[in-house]
Design a protein around this motif. Structure first.
Motif, short mmCIF file in Angstrom:
data_model
loop_
_atom_site.label_atom_id
_atom_site.label_comp_id
_atom_site.label_asym_id
_atom_site.label_seq_id
_atom_site.Cartn_x
_atom_site.Cartn_y
_atom_site.Cartn_z
N LYS A 194 -104.12 24.06 17.98
CA LYS A 194 -104.06 24.96 16.81
C LYS A 194 -105.37 24.92 16.02
N ALA A 222 -104.66 18.91 19.70
CA ALA A 222 -103.79 19.88 19.01
C ALA A 222 -104.58 21.19 18.92
N SER A 260 -102.33 15.89 7.56
CA SER A 260 -103.65 16.17 8.10
C SER A 260 -104.75 15.74 7.15
N GLU A 308 -102.30 13.14 18.89
CA GLU A 308 -102.61 14.58 18.91
C GLU A 308 -103.70 14.95 17.92
N ARG A 357 -89.20 14.96 17.76
CA ARG A 357 -90.03 14.85 16.56
C ARG A 357 -89.11 14.40 15.42
N TYR A 402 -106.30 26.02 0.52
CA TYR A 402 -106.12 24.59 0.17
C TYR A 402 -107.12 24.10 -0.86
N ASP A 448 -101.92 19.91 23.23
CA ASP A 448 -100.69 20.12 22.46
C ASP A 448 -100.69 21.58 22.03
N GLY A 505 -101.33 13.53 14.90
CA GLY A 505 -102.77 13.59 14.62
C GLY A 505 -103.02 13.35 13.14
N HIS A 563 -91.64 11.10 18.35
CA HIS A 563 -92.92 11.68 17.94
C HIS A 563 -92.87 11.87 16.43
N ARG A 566 -109.50 28.42 4.46
CA ARG A 566 -109.22 27.08 3.93
C ARG A 566 -109.59 26.90 2.45
N1 LLP Z 1 -99.79 17.35 15.80
C1 LLP Z 1 -98.93 18.10 15.09
C2 LLP Z 1 -97.52 18.09 15.45
C3 LLP Z 1 -99.39 18.89 14.04
O1 LLP Z 1 -98.54 19.62 13.35
C4 LLP Z 1 -100.78 18.92 13.74
C5 LLP Z 1 -101.29 19.74 12.64
C6 LLP Z 1 -101.64 18.13 14.51
C7 LLP Z 1 -101.11 17.35 15.54
C8 LLP Z 1 -103.13 18.09 14.30
O2 LLP Z 1 -103.52 17.75 13.03
P1 LLP Z 1 -105.07 17.45 12.76
O3 LLP Z 1 -105.46 16.31 13.63
O4 LLP Z 1 -105.84 18.67 13.10
O5 LLP Z 1 -105.15 17.16 11.31
N2 LLP Z 1 -104.43 24.46 8.66
C9 LLP Z 1 -104.50 23.16 8.05
C10 LLP Z 1 -104.01 22.08 8.96
C11 LLP Z 1 -102.60 22.26 9.40
C12 LLP Z 1 -102.25 21.24 10.44
C13 LLP Z 1 -100.88 21.40 10.92
N3 LLP Z 1 -100.53 20.50 11.95
C14 LLP Z 1 -105.94 22.91 7.61
O6 LLP Z 1 -106.78 23.77 7.80
O7 LLP Z 1 -106.23 21.87 7.04
#
Ligand code: LLP
Length: 426
Positions: free
Chosen positions: A60, A58, A204, A284, A149, A328, A79, A241, A199, A324
């Motif tokens: 992002k 992912a 997180s 992801e 989704r 958060y 992703d 994820g 999906h 962050r």
């Molecule tokens: N897949 C989808 C559809 C998602 O929306 C996300 C995160 C992930 C995968 C990956 O999540 P991870 O494995 O990184 O937890 N900015 C926030 C996190 C927002 C995550 C949004 N979506 C933070 O800094 O904690």
């Protein structure tokens, strides 16, 4: 990945103090070998252990051409959730077939870009998008592989701002029969779309698999209902994820297998029981791959002691490069990198230089009495730091460096004032 030699904090075999001197601060630094170790963990717990699976990073969490190229070599998928992330992947030459496109409000232009590049999966978030995509595919004469989704209606045990699976959510298609099943029917019947399956992403920084398992039950029901109502057996399932990492001593992350095994076992059991073929499974992970691999280096500036209250130690960045803590209440550990072996006999608040009272990176850091010019290393900042950076107070986005052993190399240049203001018409 981190060790102390003499008085100095090292990342791999590179001195963080030398990095600060060479590239300036604030600075994002990544350990390449830690990223590779995380990928190896994913392989061991998921993609090599279970056949017919893939992991899509992912992006992002941290999206740069450098990382896209590394992941491409390591065989992962990507992703993306926007034209900008897709553009970054395309610039890096990432193969379209291994890109998934997520997002709750993809524009027509973004969808066209994705279809023209031939992305491997589009994760459809809502009914309107389904109609737009169907029409666009016809217009362009292409077919798209899609997943839905779903909003599984489960709670996850994490900060409310990063839960995404509950019923009241902007993400995903609601489970209501009169919304979900007409959408499934349309996806199956369209000859411009190939409906692959479902999906979810439940939240997180999770330390337990409960939300994934609860959401899986919902997805399993849908898989079975889709077969029973339409005689259609889906081929794919994506578990999202959210796998938690270690930010501080208080975090005890679950090994990846703690999420994966219960999901894979239940899936196999359910499919056997209902005579369904086990689908191709994907995940992801975002922060899992890059979070612990990154640190941030700052230079200490103004130190302000408020007698009887606390000592504010200001650094040369702040919420503009790591939102962050402010957003958060996220917690981090940090080390004075040039005095890493000195006794931690003081406690200070580390603040940034932004004009916000919430610009506190660490509210209570044990450390030796800080001095102006010290280098502060904040740990586990590899995810959602650079990617959420802003130019608030017109602070330039810091540079990013990657370290491999004794070698370091710049992968993102420090933004200049000119670059920061280039679009502003004088
Ligand atoms: N897949 C989808 C559809 C998602 O929306 C996300 C995160 C992930 C995968 C990956 O999540 P991870 O494995 O990184 O937890 N900015 C926030 C996190 C927002 C995550 C949004 N979506 C933070 O800094 O904690």
């Amino acid at each position: 990945m981190l060790r102390v030699e003499g008085d100095v904090l090292y990342i791999e075999d590179t001195s963080t103090v030398d990095l600060a001197r060479e590239y300036g601060t604030p600075l994002y630094v990544y350990s390449e070998n830690t990223i590779k170790e995380k990928i190896a963990e994913i392989r061991a717990a998921f993609t090599s252990k279970y056949p017919d699976t893939h992991a899509a990073y992912a992006c992002k969490a941290f999206c740069t051409p450098y990382l896209c190229k590394l992941l491409e070599r390591e065989g992962l998928w990507l992703d993306v959730v926007s034209g900008g992330e897709l553009y970054t992947a395309i610039r890096a030459g990432f193969p379209g077939k291994r890109i998934e496109f997520n997002g709750n409000n993809k524009s027509r232009d973004e969808l066209v870009m994705a279809l023209e590049y031939g992305v491997g999966r589009i994760v459809v978030d809502n009914v309107a998008e389904l109609a737009t995509l169907d029409a666009l595919c016809r217009e362009l004469g292409v077919t798209a592989d899609i997943l839905f989704r779903i909003t599984p209606g489960v709670m996850s045990d994490t900060h409310a701002y990063i839960t995404t699976g509950k019923r009241d959510s902007k993400f995903g298609i609601p489970l209501d029969d009169n919304i979900m099943f007409p959408a499934i029917r349309r996806a199956i019947e369209s000859d411009a779309l190939r409906f692959l399956g479902f999906h979810f992403h439940v939240g997180s920084q999770l330390h337990a698999p409960d939300a994934h398992i609860a959401a899986l039950e919902v997805a399993l029901d849908l898989i079975k209902e889709t077969r029973d109502r339409f005689g259609y057996v889906v081929s794919d399932f994506n578990m999202g994820g959210g796998f938690g990492i270690r930010y501080t001593n208080q975090d005890h992350p679950l090994p990846l297998s703690g999420f994966v095994d219960p999901v894979m076992e239940r899936l196999a059991e359910f499919c056997a029981q209902h005579e369904l073929k086990v689908p191709h499974v994907s995940m992801e992970p975002g922060r899992f791959i890059v979070g612990e691999a990154g640190i941030q280096l700052y230079t200490v500036g103004a130190i302000k002691e408020i007698p009887g209250i606390r000592t504010y130690t200001a650094v040369d960045g702040g919420m503009s490069d790591n939102i962050r803590p402010g957003l958060y209440g996220a917690r981090y550990e940090a080390v004075i990198a040039n005095r890493a072996s000195e006794a931690k006999d003081h406690t200070v608040a580390v603040c940034g230089k932004c004009c916000e009272s919430t610009d506190i990176l660490i509210d209570s850091l044990p450390c030796p009495a800080p001095r102006e010019g010290d280098i502060l290393a904040v740990l586990s900042t590899g995810a959602y730091g650079y990617s959420m950076a802003s130019n608030y107070n017109k602070l330039p986005v810091p540079a990013v460096v990657v370290v491999n052993g004794k070698e370091s190399r710049l992968i993102v240049r420090r933004q200049s004032y000119e670059q920061m203001t280039i679009n502003e018409i004088v």
